[in-house]
Design a protein around this motif. Structure first.
Motif, PDB file in Angstrom:
ATOM      1  N   VAL A 205       0.928  -1.385   0.152  1.00 39.38           N
ATOM      2  CA  VAL A 205      -0.101   0.017   0.005  1.00 39.38           C
ATOM      3  C   VAL A 205       0.911   1.184  -0.025  1.00 39.38           C
ATOM      4  N   PRO A 206       0.412   2.343  -0.552  1.00 34.61           N
ATOM      5  CA  PRO A 206       1.152   3.694  -0.553  1.00 34.61           C
ATOM      6  C   PRO A 206       1.725   3.922   0.922  1.00 34.61           C
ATOM      7  N   ALA A 207       3.050   4.462   0.788  1.00 31.87           N
ATOM      8  CA  ALA A 207       3.817   4.715   2.085  1.00 31.87           C
ATOM      9  C   ALA A 207       3.161   5.755   3.206  1.00 31.87           C
ATOM     10  N   ASP A 208       2.575   6.757   2.275  1.00 36.22           N
ATOM     11  CA  ASP A 208       2.141   7.880   3.192  1.00 36.22           C
ATOM     12  C   ASP A 208       0.860   7.676   3.913  1.00 36.22           C
ATOM     13  N   ALA A 209      -0.104   6.659   3.482  1.00 36.88           N
ATOM     14  CA  ALA A 209      -1.430   6.158   4.013  1.00 36.88           C
ATOM     15  C   ALA A 209      -0.974   5.077   4.951  1.00 36.88           C
ATOM     16  N   LEU A 210       0.215   4.408   4.678  1.00 39.84           N
ATOM     17  CA  LEU A 210       0.874   3.533   5.592  1.00 39.84           C
ATOM     18  C   LEU A 210       1.152   4.034   7.022  1.00 39.84           C
ATOM     19  N   ALA A 211       1.795   5.389   6.767  1.00 45.40           N
ATOM     20  CA  ALA A 211       2.402   6.008   7.903  1.00 45.40           C
ATOM     21  C   ALA A 211       1.453   6.547   8.624  1.00 45.40           C
ATOM     22  N   ARG A 212       0.238   7.246   8.120  1.00 46.51           N
ATOM     23  CA  ARG A 212      -0.871   7.735   8.774  1.00 46.51           C
ATOM     24  C   ARG A 212      -1.540   6.698   9.472  1.00 46.51           C
ATOM     25  N   ALA A 213      -1.641   5.524   9.131  1.00 45.85           N
ATOM     26  CA  ALA A 213      -2.317   4.566   9.665  1.00 45.85           C
ATOM     27  C   ALA A 213      -1.666   3.918  10.959  1.00 45.85           C
ATOM     28  N   LYS A 214      -0.016   4.147  11.000  1.00 43.74           N
ATOM     29  CA  LYS A 214       0.631   3.577  12.154  1.00 43.74           C
ATOM     30  C   LYS A 214       0.654   4.685  13.201  1.00 43.74           C
ATOM     31  N   ASP A 215       0.585   5.887  12.597  1.00 47.57           N
ATOM     32  CA  ASP A 215       0.557   7.173  13.493  1.00 47.57           C
ATOM     33  C   ASP A 215      -0.779   7.008  14.389  1.00 47.57           C
ATOM     34  N   VAL A 216      -1.907   6.618  13.762  1.00 52.58           N
ATOM     35  CA  VAL A 216      -3.160   6.637  14.288  1.00 52.58           C
ATOM     36  C   VAL A 216      -3.262   5.486  15.625  1.00 52.58           C
ATOM     37  N   LEU A 217      -2.268   4.266  15.229  1.00 52.38           N
ATOM     38  CA  LEU A 217      -2.386   3.146  16.015  1.00 52.38           C
ATOM     39  C   LEU A 217      -1.539   3.799  17.233  1.00 52.38           C
ATOM     40  N   ALA A 218      -0.472   4.471  17.050  1.00 55.69           N
ATOM     41  CA  ALA A 218       0.574   4.845  17.993  1.00 55.69           C
ATOM     42  C   ALA A 218      -0.342   5.966  18.973  1.00 55.69           C
ATOM     43  N   LYS A 219      -0.821   6.691  18.358  1.00 53.21           N
ATOM     44  CA  LYS A 219      -1.889   7.869  19.180  1.00 53.21           C
ATOM     45  C   LYS A 219      -3.101   7.389  20.008  1.00 53.21           C
ATOM     46  N   GLY A 220      -3.471   6.302  19.064  1.00 56.78           N
ATOM     47  CA  GLY A 220      -4.589   5.421  19.810  1.00 56.78           C
ATOM     48  C   GLY A 220      -4.282   4.969  21.230  1.00 56.78           C
ATOM     49  N   HIS A 221      -2.860   4.390  21.135  1.00 57.13           N
ATOM     50  CA  HIS A 221      -2.469   3.483  22.191  1.00 57.13           C
ATOM     51  C   HIS A 221      -2.137   4.547  23.411  1.00 57.13           C
ATOM     52  N   GLU A 222      -1.605   5.647  22.920  1.00 56.23           N
ATOM     53  CA  GLU A 222      -1.200   7.034  24.038  1.00 56.23           C
ATOM     54  C   GLU A 222      -2.653   7.324  24.715  1.00 56.23           C
ATOM     55  N   VAL A 223      -3.765   7.365  23.989  1.00 59.24           N
ATOM     56  CA  VAL A 223      -4.986   7.985  24.521  1.00 59.24           C
ATOM     57  C   VAL A 223      -5.274   6.615  25.527  1.00 59.24           C
ATOM     58  N   GLN A 224      -5.280   5.521  24.985  1.00 61.80           N
ATOM     59  CA  GLN A 224      -5.820   4.250  25.830  1.00 61.80           C
ATOM     60  C   GLN A 224      -4.920   4.379  27.239  1.00 61.80           C
ATOM     61  N   GLU A 225      -3.690   4.391  27.321  1.00 65.45           N
ATOM     62  CA  GLU A 225      -3.008   4.616  28.348  1.00 65.45           C
ATOM     63  C   GLU A 225      -3.299   5.921  29.201  1.00 65.45           C
ATOM     64  N   MET A 226      -3.554   6.925  28.527  1.00 67.12           N
ATOM     65  CA  MET A 226      -4.062   8.283  29.286  1.00 67.12           C
ATOM     66  C   MET A 226      -5.418   8.005  30.068  1.00 67.12           C
ATOM     67  N   MET A 227      -6.098   7.183  29.114  1.00 68.81           N
ATOM     68  CA  MET A 227      -7.547   6.953  29.873  1.00 68.81           C
ATOM     69  C   MET A 227      -7.561   6.049  30.992  1.00 68.81           C
ATOM     70  N   LYS A 228      -6.582   5.323  31.212  1.00 65.38           N
ATOM     71  CA  LYS A 228      -6.395   4.539  32.271  1.00 65.38           C
ATOM     72  C   LYS A 228      -6.466   5.418  33.568  1.00 65.38           C
ATOM     73  N   VAL A 229      -5.817   6.487  33.541  1.00 68.48           N
ATOM     74  CA  VAL A 229      -5.535   7.667  34.728  1.00 68.48           C
ATOM     75  C   VAL A 229      -6.803   8.419  34.648  1.00 68.48           C
ATOM     76  N   VAL A 230      -7.239   9.244  33.288  1.00 69.37           N
ATOM     77  CA  VAL A 230      -8.386  10.169  33.524  1.00 69.37           C
ATOM     78  C   VAL A 230      -9.564   9.919  33.207  1.00 69.37           C
ATOM     79  N   GLU A 231      -9.872   8.516  32.581  1.00 68.96           N
ATOM     80  CA  GLU A 231     -10.933   7.827  32.417  1.00 68.96           C
ATOM     81  C   GLU A 231     -11.715   8.465  31.214  1.00 68.96           C
ATOM     82  N   GLU A 232     -12.648   7.960  30.938  1.00 67.03           N
ATOM     83  CA  GLU A 232     -13.481   8.233  29.515  1.00 67.03           C
ATOM     84  C   GLU A 232     -13.870   9.842  29.640  1.00 67.03           C
ATOM     85  N   GLU A 233     -14.382  10.293  30.843  1.00 65.07           N
ATOM     86  CA  GLU A 233     -14.663  11.537  31.042  1.00 65.07           C
ATOM     87  C   GLU A 233     -13.750  12.548  30.716  1.00 65.07           C
TER      88      GLU A 233
END
Ligand code: ADP
Ligand code: MG
Length: 582
Positions: free
Chosen positions: A446-474
């Motif tokens: 697949v095109p490199a730029d689209a792939l880089a964006r997908a990997k970025d979302v995965l990394a950011k999503g993981h950060e948010v998930q870690e953060m939510m463990k502390v601040v919860e969904e609200e």
């Protein structure tokens, strides 16, 4: 013929020290005669009049004073038609009954011919008498399974030779002479369909090595799209016990775009190799509808076999892989687990009392691992054909710690890293390749730029998930929450793949491009929701529909219908401005 001899003067596990009379070569084969058996060994160190040899069998009963016969050859394998569908041990003893009986191993000291001498192969000559021939030059073909097996001039041919005799079309055994070559001085050499080759020396009867460029499609989305493997490339699958290394290799051997699969199975746990042997013959080759075994060669060792045999098996496997590469085929070599092999190196090194490196592995571990993976590659052969050997090795670090020497040495040389994560396998997110830790130097389908964006979302999503463990969904902003849901979505519908579903289990490249195209659209879309529940509800429906899509045949009407439905779902939420509600 006077045979060179020696006497055992010391025994330390699988290592025997031999005092010899004449001369001994490094890596030559020796037989230790004890009782009424002769046990095969390889000379691994020569010091003065003493040689240390590793015995590839159980050494019990060997006594000081036992006779040792040195053979004038290096540890070698037989190459020729008849290798496919075979199960061998590390010394290339065929284990014919093993697939049925499981657990049958040869009695000590018994060595069998690897290629059957009584089978006749239908030979069709293709070379021309009177023409020059070089190493690996093609003389004719015999059918072997679904392939045309090329009969080739010996790979060790040095000077220029002329083909002076070639057998006419007909049926021959691997022991029958099929050609005669002659060098400039008039010396003749008889050629059969079989040749022997020392396992520790790469076969180099090709014109040039090429850089890996074409992808080896495995039909696993997480690999082909995110962490691709190239034909002629190398990759490493480290993972803790039970994380899915062996299953992943089985899926790859079945679906990867390779002609021939060679498996070096060094069992992790008792019974694992036996399972492989039981399972392989019943696996169906999606290409032919017949047994996958027909284009597979298995080299196996169980944990009950001496460690030295594991070392031999890795080299035997790669030599067979190189042999088929010389025919212009794409060969995939899977080694499971290379940690077992490294342990063997460690044991032998310890017995040799060498200066240990990290975690008692020998200091040369890295160079041994590197020279093994260097035998992978894509090559241009003398006749312009291209062949490849791709090597994938699993590593099973104790406790799943990737910092240990075998994983680290392997990561230095391979082109792709598929790190399995305990957290993912525990959550049954298969294949359990960690999308945040893994990497590949090869280019994706697949095109490199689209792939880089997908990997970025995965990394950011993981950060948010870690953060939510502390601040919860609200405490999480809508934008962050949507990023998290997007990452979970990619994981659920693209990274995870149901190996047992006939459609989802194997995704061809073309289909990966289409599905990934849609998913990129989802990731790139700015979307907003009234509430987090609404967002969650939307992604749940989208996930379910995309999963249904993954199970629909690509040519079916349903596939097109679901795609339309997905586009509509996306259009409903599209274009809304993201409002931060943190
Ligand atoms: P390892 O070789 O890393 O020790 P295995 O490959 O033997 O682990 O996998 C252990 C178990 O995990 C398997 O028996 C199977 O139940 C499960 N498993 C692994 N990979 C998958 C997969 N892709 N799909 C479904 N189940 C899997
Ligand atoms: Mg395993």
């Amino acid at each position: 013929m006077s045979q060179r001899k020696g006497r055992v003067v010391g025994i330390n596990g699988n290592l025997v020290t031999v005092e010899f009379d004449e001369s001994v070569r490094q890596n030559e084969v020796a037989y230790v005669a004890t009782g009424d058996v002769r046990l095969i060994a390889e000379v691994i160190r020569v010091r003065g009049r003493y040689a240390d040899a590793q015995v590839f069998e159980d050494t019990s009963g060997i006594k000081v004073g036992d006779r040792v016969d040195f053979e004038d050859q290096l540890l070698s394998v037989e190459l020729g038609p008849g290798l496919l569908a075979k199960v061998y041990d590390g010394l290339q003893n065929p284990l014919p009954e093993i697939a049925e009986q499981c657990g049958f191993f040869l009695p000590r000291g018994l060595y069998l011919e690897a290629l059957p001498r009584d089978v006749k192969w239908t030979f069709t000559p293709t070379a021309e008498v009177g023409r020059p021939v070089r190493a690996g030059g093609r003389l004719g073909t015999v059918p072997e399974g679904i392939f045309e097996h090329w009969v080739m001039a010996p790979f060790d041919l040095e000077a220029r030779h002329e083909l002076v005799e070639l057998a006419p079309a007909g049926d021959y055994t691997v022991a029958d002479e099929i050609a005669v070559l002659q060098d400039g001085e008039g010396r003749r050499r008889s050629v059969t369909m079989m040749q022997r080759w020392p396992v520790k020396r790469p076969i180099r009867a090709y014109d040039e090595r090429l850089g890996p460029s074409e992808q080896l499609v495995t039909k696993m989305r997480l690999i082909d799209t995110f962490f691709p493997v190239a034909k002629g490339g190398t990759y490493c699958i480290p993972g803790p016990f039970g994380a899915g290394k062996t299953v992943l290799q089985q899926l790859t051997s079945r679906h990867a775009d390779a002609d021939i699969v060679v498996i070096a199975a060094c069992g992790e746990r008792a019974g694992e190799v036996v399972e492989t042997l039981r399972e392989f013959p019943v696996l169906v080759d999606p290409r032919t509808g017949r047994s996958l075994m027909e284009r597979t060669v298995i080299i196996c060792n169980t944990s009950s076999m001496p460690v030295a045999a594991r070392e031999a098996s890795v080299y035997t496997a790669v030599t067979i892989a190189e042999y088929y590469r010389q025919m212009g085929l794409n060969v995939l070599l899977l080694a499971d687990s290379t940690s077992r092999w490294a342990q063997a190196l460690r044991e032998v090194s310890g017995r040799l009392e060498e200066i240990p490196g990290e975690e008692a592995f020998p200091a040369y571990l890295e160079s041994v691992i590197a020279s093994f993976y260097e035998r992978a590659g894509i090559v241009r052969l003398g006749d312009g054909d291209v062949g490849s050997v791709t090597i994938g090795g699993t590593v099973s670090p104790a406790g799943g710690d990737f910092e240990e020497p075998v994983t680290q040495s392997t990561l230095k040389v391979v082109g792709a890293f598929h790190g399995l994560s305990r957290a993912r396998s525990d959550a049954r997110r298969y294949p359990a390749i960690d999308p945040l830790e893994s990497w590949s130097k090869y280019s994706s389908i697949v095109p490199a730029d689209a792939l880089a964006r997908a990997k970025d979302v995965l990394a950011k999503g993981h950060e948010v998930q870690e953060m939510m463990k502390v601040v919860e969904e609200e405490g999480t902003s809508m934008a962050d929450f949507v990023t998290y849901l997007k990452a979970e979505y990619v994981d659920a519908v693209y990274l995870q793949q149901d190996a047992f579903d006939p459609v989802d289990g194997a995704t061809p490249a073309e289909r990966q491009r289409e599905v990934f195209g849609f998913i990129s659209g989802v990731l790139d879309e700015r979307m907003d929701f009234e509430s987090k529940d609404e967002a969650r509800g939307f992604f749940q429906r989208l996930t379910q529909t995309t999963r249904d899509w993954n199970r629909a045949e690509m040519e079916s009407e349903e596939f097109a219908r679901i795609r339309t439905r997905l586009d509509e779902m996306l259009a409903e939420v599209a274009g809304k401005e993201v409002v931060s509600r943190a």
